[in-house]
Write a protein that holds these residues in place. Structure first.
Motif, mmCIF file in Angstrom:
data_model
loop_
_atom_site.group_PDB
_atom_site.id
_atom_site.type_symbol
_atom_site.label_atom_id
_atom_site.label_comp_id
_atom_site.label_asym_id
_atom_site.label_seq_id
_atom_site.Cartn_x
_atom_site.Cartn_y
_atom_site.Cartn_z
ATOM 1 N N LEU A 269 0.217 -1.210 0.262
ATOM 2 C CA LEU A 269 -0.381 -0.091 -0.804
ATOM 3 C C LEU A 269 0.696 1.096 0.150
ATOM 4 O O LEU A 269 0.761 2.010 -0.544
ATOM 5 N N LEU A 270 1.729 1.415 0.738
ATOM 6 C CA LEU A 270 2.632 1.850 0.374
ATOM 7 C C LEU A 270 3.931 2.743 -0.940
ATOM 8 O O LEU A 270 3.539 3.494 -1.092
ATOM 9 N N LYS A 271 4.148 1.229 -1.239
ATOM 10 C CA LYS A 271 4.593 1.890 -2.268
ATOM 11 C C LYS A 271 3.270 2.270 -3.460
ATOM 12 O O LYS A 271 3.718 2.893 -4.437
ATOM 13 N N GLN A 272 1.895 1.939 -3.535
ATOM 14 C CA GLN A 272 1.394 2.850 -4.181
ATOM 15 C C GLN A 272 0.988 3.695 -4.030
ATOM 16 O O GLN A 272 0.823 4.747 -5.046
ATOM 17 N N GLN A 273 0.780 4.327 -2.403
ATOM 18 C CA GLN A 273 0.464 5.571 -2.193
ATOM 19 C C GLN A 273 1.880 6.344 -3.083
ATOM 20 O O GLN A 273 1.846 7.422 -3.589
ATOM 21 N N LEU A 274 3.095 5.875 -2.715
ATOM 22 C CA LEU A 274 4.573 6.458 -2.973
ATOM 23 C C LEU A 274 3.858 6.814 -4.913
ATOM 24 O O LEU A 274 4.864 8.717 -5.316
ATOM 25 N N GLU A 275 3.956 5.573 -5.764
ATOM 26 C CA GLU A 275 3.587 6.183 -6.816
ATOM 27 C C GLU A 275 2.426 7.112 -7.387
ATOM 28 O O GLU A 275 2.652 7.764 -8.342
ATOM 29 N N HIS A 276 1.137 7.165 -6.588
ATOM 30 C CA HIS A 276 0.407 7.702 -7.066
ATOM 31 C C HIS A 276 0.828 9.364 -6.576
ATOM 32 O O HIS A 276 0.188 10.190 -7.961
ATOM 33 N N CYS A 277 0.804 9.203 -5.716
ATOM 34 C CA CYS A 277 1.852 10.814 -5.708
ATOM 35 C C CYS A 277 2.813 11.971 -6.135
ATOM 36 O O CYS A 277 2.236 12.329 -6.912
ATOM 37 N N ARG B 179 3.515 10.366 -9.276
ATOM 38 C CA ARG B 179 2.691 10.844 -10.942
ATOM 39 C C ARG B 179 2.061 12.246 -10.652
ATOM 40 O O ARG B 179 1.903 12.994 -11.460
ATOM 41 N N MET B 180 1.680 12.599 -9.753
ATOM 42 C CA MET B 180 0.922 14.402 -9.599
ATOM 43 C C MET B 180 1.887 14.989 -9.008
ATOM 44 O O MET B 180 1.652 15.748 -9.311
ATOM 45 N N LEU B 181 2.771 14.735 -8.448
ATOM 46 C CA LEU B 181 4.024 15.610 -7.842
ATOM 47 C C LEU B 181 4.880 15.724 -9.264
ATOM 48 O O LEU B 181 5.846 17.463 -9.676
ATOM 49 N N ARG B 182 5.181 14.903 -9.702
ATOM 50 C CA ARG B 182 7.163 14.753 -10.653
ATOM 51 C C ARG B 182 6.297 15.928 -12.219
ATOM 52 O O ARG B 182 7.419 16.591 -11.860
ATOM 53 N N PRO B 183 5.129 15.981 -12.662
ATOM 54 C CA PRO B 183 5.317 16.915 -13.595
ATOM 55 C C PRO B 183 4.906 18.662 -12.897
ATOM 56 O O PRO B 183 5.412 19.295 -13.842
ATOM 57 N N LYS B 184 4.796 18.582 -11.631
ATOM 58 C CA LYS B 184 4.809 19.899 -11.359
ATOM 59 C C LYS B 184 6.594 20.242 -10.156
ATOM 60 O O LYS B 184 7.053 21.242 -9.930
ATOM 61 N N GLY B 185 7.065 19.311 -10.970
ATOM 62 C CA GLY B 185 8.883 19.608 -10.175
ATOM 63 C C GLY B 185 8.705 19.212 -8.576
ATOM 64 O O GLY B 185 10.287 19.325 -8.400
ATOM 65 N N VAL B 186 8.170 18.084 -8.627
ATOM 66 C CA VAL B 186 8.462 17.569 -6.800
ATOM 67 C C VAL B 186 8.882 15.764 -7.049
ATOM 68 O O VAL B 186 8.245 15.511 -7.712
ATOM 69 N N GLY C 148 -11.692 20.696 0.103
ATOM 70 C CA GLY C 148 -10.902 19.923 -1.524
ATOM 71 C C GLY C 148 -10.500 19.767 -2.629
ATOM 72 O O GLY C 148 -9.590 19.041 -3.501
ATOM 73 N N LYS C 149 -9.634 21.218 -1.905
ATOM 74 C CA LYS C 149 -8.564 21.341 -3.462
ATOM 75 C C LYS C 149 -6.964 19.994 -3.210
ATOM 76 O O LYS C 149 -7.025 19.121 -2.058
ATOM 77 N N THR C 150 -7.217 19.321 -4.468
ATOM 78 C CA THR C 150 -5.990 18.649 -4.155
ATOM 79 C C THR C 150 -4.537 19.163 -4.044
ATOM 80 O O THR C 150 -4.514 19.864 -4.359
ATOM 81 N N ILE C 151 -3.572 17.597 -3.675
ATOM 82 C CA ILE C 151 -2.118 18.108 -3.911
ATOM 83 C C ILE C 151 -1.581 18.276 -5.367
ATOM 84 O O ILE C 151 -0.952 19.242 -5.209
ATOM 85 N N CYS C 152 -2.708 18.256 -5.751
ATOM 86 C CA CYS C 152 -1.639 18.619 -7.803
ATOM 87 C C CYS C 152 -2.393 20.199 -7.624
ATOM 88 O O CYS C 152 -1.698 20.756 -8.102
#
Length: 183
Positions: free
Chosen positions: A32-40, A42-49, A173-177
């Motif tokens: 589950l940790l790996k899934q959460q890290l992959e999900h986050c 994917r959202m953060l990488r395009p933003k440079g994080v 309701g704002k997302t991390i992205c």
């Protein structure tokens, strides 16, 4: 759940005010940790994080969230590599430094003090912390300050204001992205 921790502990990095943050995260399943890290990721990488685990045990992970280009620039500041080389770092390349830092965190009983440089702390404050064994600081907030107290207090106030605002926006309701500023 991981997103809530990112907002609570990494808002200044998500907002682009700070190069990196770190936090401990408890988990029930490594899968589950790996899934959460992959999900986050994917959202953060395009933003440079970027996000990575520096150390993991049975149910806890030390998670590092960072803006790679900014951390790399900070490692190139005058005196930083000389300081890091005293601890065995052989290059200022971020990917190799993070591997070495991870190894040092995992293999030492004492937390490696040079981690402050990977979190954007001023070199003078990291040196002051090491020389004073964590005592005699002028003030403390995100880190113990030994050099520029006035500037540090201003930064600490900006970081706290950012955390409060991001917490409020996330709860609305704002997302991390949506909350993460592009590099």
């Amino acid at each position: 759940m991981l997103e809530k921790y990112l907002v609570a502990h990494c808002s200044p990095t998500l907002a682009g005010l700070k190069s990196a943050n770190i936090f401990n995260y408890s988990f029930t399943s490594i899968k589950l940790l790996k899934q959460q890290l992959e999900h986050c990721g994917r959202m953060l990488r395009p933003k440079g994080v970027s996000i990575r685990v520096l150390r993991a045990s049975e149910n806890k992970a030390l998670i590092y969230v960072y803006r790679g280009h900014r951390v790399q620039e900070e490692l190139k500041r005058q005196g930083v590599f000389d300081f890091l080389s005293n601890y065995g770092y052989e290059t200022d390349r971020l990917d190799i430094c993070l591997q070495f830092l991870s190894m040092r965190i995992s293999s030492h009983l004492e937390f490696p003090h040079e981690i402050g440089l990977f979190l954007g702390y001023p070199l003078g404050d990291v040196i002051g912390f090491v020389e004073n064994k964590g005592k005699n600081s002028r003030c403390s907030g995100c880190w113990k300050v030994y050099c520029n107290e006035c500037e540090a207090k201003k930064l600490f106030a900006r970081f706290e204001k950012c955390r409060c605002l991001y917490h409020e926006l996330f709860n609305r309701g704002k997302t991390i992205c949506q909350l993460t500023v592009s590099a």
